[in-house]
Design a protein around this motif. Structure first.
Motif, short mmCIF file in Angstrom:
data_model
loop_
_atom_site.label_atom_id
_atom_site.label_comp_id
_atom_site.label_asym_id
_atom_site.label_seq_id
_atom_site.Cartn_x
_atom_site.Cartn_y
_atom_site.Cartn_z
N GLU A 45 25.86 16.75 91.91
CA GLU A 45 24.56 16.29 91.82
C GLU A 45 24.50 14.90 91.95
N GLN A 83 16.78 25.83 82.06
CA GLN A 83 17.38 25.26 83.46
C GLN A 83 18.36 26.48 83.80
N ASP A 120 20.67 27.82 90.62
CA ASP A 120 20.07 28.73 91.65
C ASP A 120 20.79 28.59 92.82
N ARG A 149 12.59 19.96 97.67
CA ARG A 149 11.84 20.69 96.51
C ARG A 149 12.26 22.32 97.03
N PRO A 150 12.74 22.90 96.04
CA PRO A 150 13.11 24.16 96.33
C PRO A 150 11.86 25.12 96.21
N TYR A 157 9.85 28.16 94.52
CA TYR A 157 9.86 28.51 93.01
C TYR A 157 9.25 29.80 92.95
N MET A 192 7.87 25.11 87.77
CA MET A 192 8.94 24.21 88.11
C MET A 192 8.61 22.93 87.74
N TYR A 229 14.12 19.50 89.45
CA TYR A 229 15.46 20.14 90.07
C TYR A 229 16.45 18.90 90.55
N ARG A 272 22.36 24.80 92.75
CA ARG A 272 21.31 23.70 92.41
C ARG A 272 20.61 24.06 91.06
N ARG A 273 20.59 23.08 90.12
CA ARG A 273 19.80 23.09 89.04
C ARG A 273 18.47 23.26 89.17
N VAL A 274 17.68 24.01 88.73
CA VAL A 274 16.07 23.91 88.64
C VAL A 274 15.73 24.07 87.18
N TRP A 314 12.31 24.50 84.59
CA TRP A 314 11.21 25.27 84.56
C TRP A 314 10.89 25.67 83.13
#
Length: 133
Positions: A13, A30, A33, A41-42, A44, A50, A53, A71-73, A75
């Motif tokens: 990261e 968390q 994903d 930006r992933p 969602y 969300m 991220y 990667r962590r997201v 939400w």
């Protein structure tokens, strides 16, 4: 989920991006994903919203099998404490919840009295920290 995230899984990261003011949130959920890119930006696809991220460094390698990056997201769901303060999580927090103030790039984070919705500890009281209950 948070306890299942290892330091190795988040070692690439570079930065955490927050879409909301985390100072107003007692906790965020968390997850790790599988995403098609290291940055940006992933998409969602959960209920709720969300709130942040992770961006990965250029040395992060994609999965050999899928070509995706882990990667962590971060939400929240519609029934979380920020939206329903007297609801299901008025006290306590979901298993994957983490106090966002304890998070950083390459840092797993942890639950706190604040994220659990409980009374402040003696140490918090001595520091003048109060919880929004």
């Amino acid at each position: 989920m948070s306890s299942l995230i290892t330091a190795d899984e988040i070692s690439h990261e570079a930065e955490l991006v927050w879409l909301e003011d985390i100072d107003t949130l007692d906790y965020v959920r968390q997850s790790l994903d599988r995403l098609p890119t290291r940055k940006g930006r992933p998409a969602y696809h959960r209920d709720g919203r969300m709130v942040g991220y992770a961006l990965l460094s250029t040395d992060a390698k994609p999965s050999r099998a899928s070509g995706t990056f882990r990667r962590r997201v971060f939400w929240l769901l519609p029934h979380d404490r920020d939206s329903q303060p007297d609801g299901l999580y008025a006290t306590g927090a979901p298993a994957e919840a983490i106090d966002p103030r304890t998070l950083d790039a390459r840092v797993k984070g942890y639950k706190t009295e604040r994220s659990e919705g409980g009374p402040p500890s003696t140490a918090m009281q001595e520091l003048g920290i109060t919880l929004p209950l």
